[in-house]
Design a protein around this motif. Structure first.
Motif: not given
Length: 349
Positions: A268, A273, A286
Motif C-alpha cells: 500500500t 505509508t 492512497g
C-alpha cells in the motif's frame, strides 16, 4: 607461480625416493571425489563436489624436469596460479622425465583444506600411470575445480606407496566482479548483475477496490530504489541443465547498511505509508502497488523450478530499498548466495 621440480629415484622394490611419508589419506572431499589412480584404484567413490576434467597429454611448452639420477625419474609441477576466484579455471601441469632406464611410476594429486592435518584424495581423474622409456619425457594437464572458498595445500603423490613427492599452495576466493560483468560457475551457469539507483520509479497503481488503475511515480519516504538487473545464461555448449537462483538469493548493501526487500504483492502506498506518490490527489487517496513485469522469476521448465536448459537465457530485475537518500552506485554491493558460495558485484571490485 614458480615451477616445482622434484628429483627422485623410483625403485619398485625398496621405494627409495626423496620424499615424505603421507599422513592418513582420508577425510571429506572438497576439490573432487576420490578415484583410483591409473588403474590402481581400490579407493571408494563417495558423494562429492564436481570432479575435475580428465588429464590430457600436451605438447605445449612446460616446466622442464632436472636430469634424473641413474634409473630414476624426475617431475616438474607447474600450477597455473597460486590464487583464483572460485569458478575460474585452474590447471596443474606435470612433466615426468626418465633417466637412463625405462621406468614406471603412478602419481595422483591430493589435498588438505586450511589447517587439516590429514590428506584427502587423490582427486578424481588426476591418477596417472607414467610409462617412460629411457630418456623420455611426458607431460599431462589436470584441470581442477575447487569446490569451496578455502586455503588449500595440494601435493603430487606417489599413489602406490602413498607418499608425497612435492606440495604447493592454492588460495580460492569468493567470486567478485564489477557491475555489468559476468561470474561463471563450475556447472556452467553465467550470472551478470548490474544496478541503478533511483529516487522515483513508475508503478501500476490501483484503488477503489481495484476498479481504477493508473501509472504513477513512487518512492520510499526515507530512502531510494536500488534496481538490480539480473541475467542468467546456460551456454549452448554446456552439456547439462543448470538451476538459476531465485530472487530471494540476492541481497544488497549500501554503505554497509543492508537493503530492505520490497514485497512483491500487496504493498500500500500513499499518505500514512512508507511510500510517497508523486501526485497530490493520489497521495491523499492512497493506492495498492502492483508487481513490476521485470521481476526476476526463473522460469519453471522441466521438473526443477528455475532450470535453464543449454542455450537458455533469462533476464529480469530484483528491486530493493536503500535506506537514506544520498547513495550512489559506487556505494552499493550486490551479493548472490548460490550453492553455499557468495558472489559479489560492486562498482570497483
Amino acid at each position: 607461480m614458480g615451477n616445482i621440480t622434484i628429483l627422485y629415484k623410483y625403485n619398485k622394490k625398496s621405494s627409495n625416493m626423496r620424499r615424505r611419508k603421507l599422513l592418513t589419506v582420508g577425510g571429506a572431499i572438497f576439490l573432487g571425489s576420490l578415484a583410483g589412480c591409473g588403474g590402481g584404484g581400490d579407493e571408494g567413490e563417495p558423494e562429492s563436489t564436481p570432479t575435475p576434467d580428465a588429464e590430457t597429454e600436451t605438447q605445449e611448452e612446460t616446466a622442464t624436469p632436472e636430469e634424473p639420477e641413474e634409473g630414476g625419474v624426475t617431475f616438474a609441477v607447474d600450477p597455473s596460479s597460486s590464487e583464483i576466484d572460485i569458478g575460474e579455471p585452474y590447471t596443474v601441469t606435470v612433466t615426468a622425465k626418465a633417466g637412463d632406464e625405462s621406468v614406471e611410476a603412478v602419481t595422483g594429486i591430493i589435498f588438505k583444506r586450511g589447517d587439516q592435518q590429514s590428506w584427502s584424495g587423490p582427486i578424481s581423474d588426476t591418477g596417472k600411470r607414467w610409462q617412460l622409456k629411457a630418456g623420455e619425457s611426458q607431460t599431462a594437464n589436470f584441470d581442477l575445480e575447487p569446490g569451496s572458498v578455502e586455503e588449500y595445500t595440494l601435493a603430487l603423490a606417489d599413489s602406490e606407496n602413498k607418499e608425497v613427492i612435492e606440495e604447493w599452495e592454492l588460495t580460492v576466493n569468493r567470486p567478485t566482479a564489477a557491475f555489468g560483468k559476468t561470474i561463471s560457475y563450475y556447472d556452467g551457469l553465467e550470472m551478470t548483475v548490474d544496478v541503478e539507483v533511483h529516487e522515483w520509479l513508475e508503478f501500476e497503481l490501483s484503488w477503489d477496490g481495484g476498479d481504477k488503475t493508473g501509472t504513477y511515480a513512487v518512492r520510499p519516504r526515507e530512502g531510494q530504489w536500488a534496481k538490480v538487473w539480473v541475467k542468467g545464461k546456460n551456454p549452448e555448449e554446456n552439456d547439462q541443465d543448470v538451476t538459476a537462483p531465485a530472487g530471494e538469493d540476492f541481497n544488497g548493501l549500501a554503505g554497509g547498511q543492508q537493503f530492505n526487500r520490497i514485497k512483491r504483492n500487496g504493498v500500500t502506498v500513499g499518505a500514512d505509508t512508507d511510500y510517497k506518490i508523486d501526485d497530490s490527489t493520489r497521495e491523499a487517496g492512497g493506492a495498492d502497488m502492483e508487481t513490476m513485469d521485470e521481476y526476476w522469476l526463473p522460469p519453471e521448465t522441466g521438473i526443477t523450478r528455475g532450470t535453464l536448459i543449454p542455450g537458455a537465457v533469462h533476464e529480469g530485475m530484483v528491486l530493493f530499498e536503500a535506506s537514506g537518500t544520498d547513495w550512489s552506485v559506487e556505494d552499493i554491493k550486490i551479493m548472490l548466495n548460490r550453492n553455499d558460495i557468495r558472489a559479489t558485484w560492486e562498482s570497483t571490485p
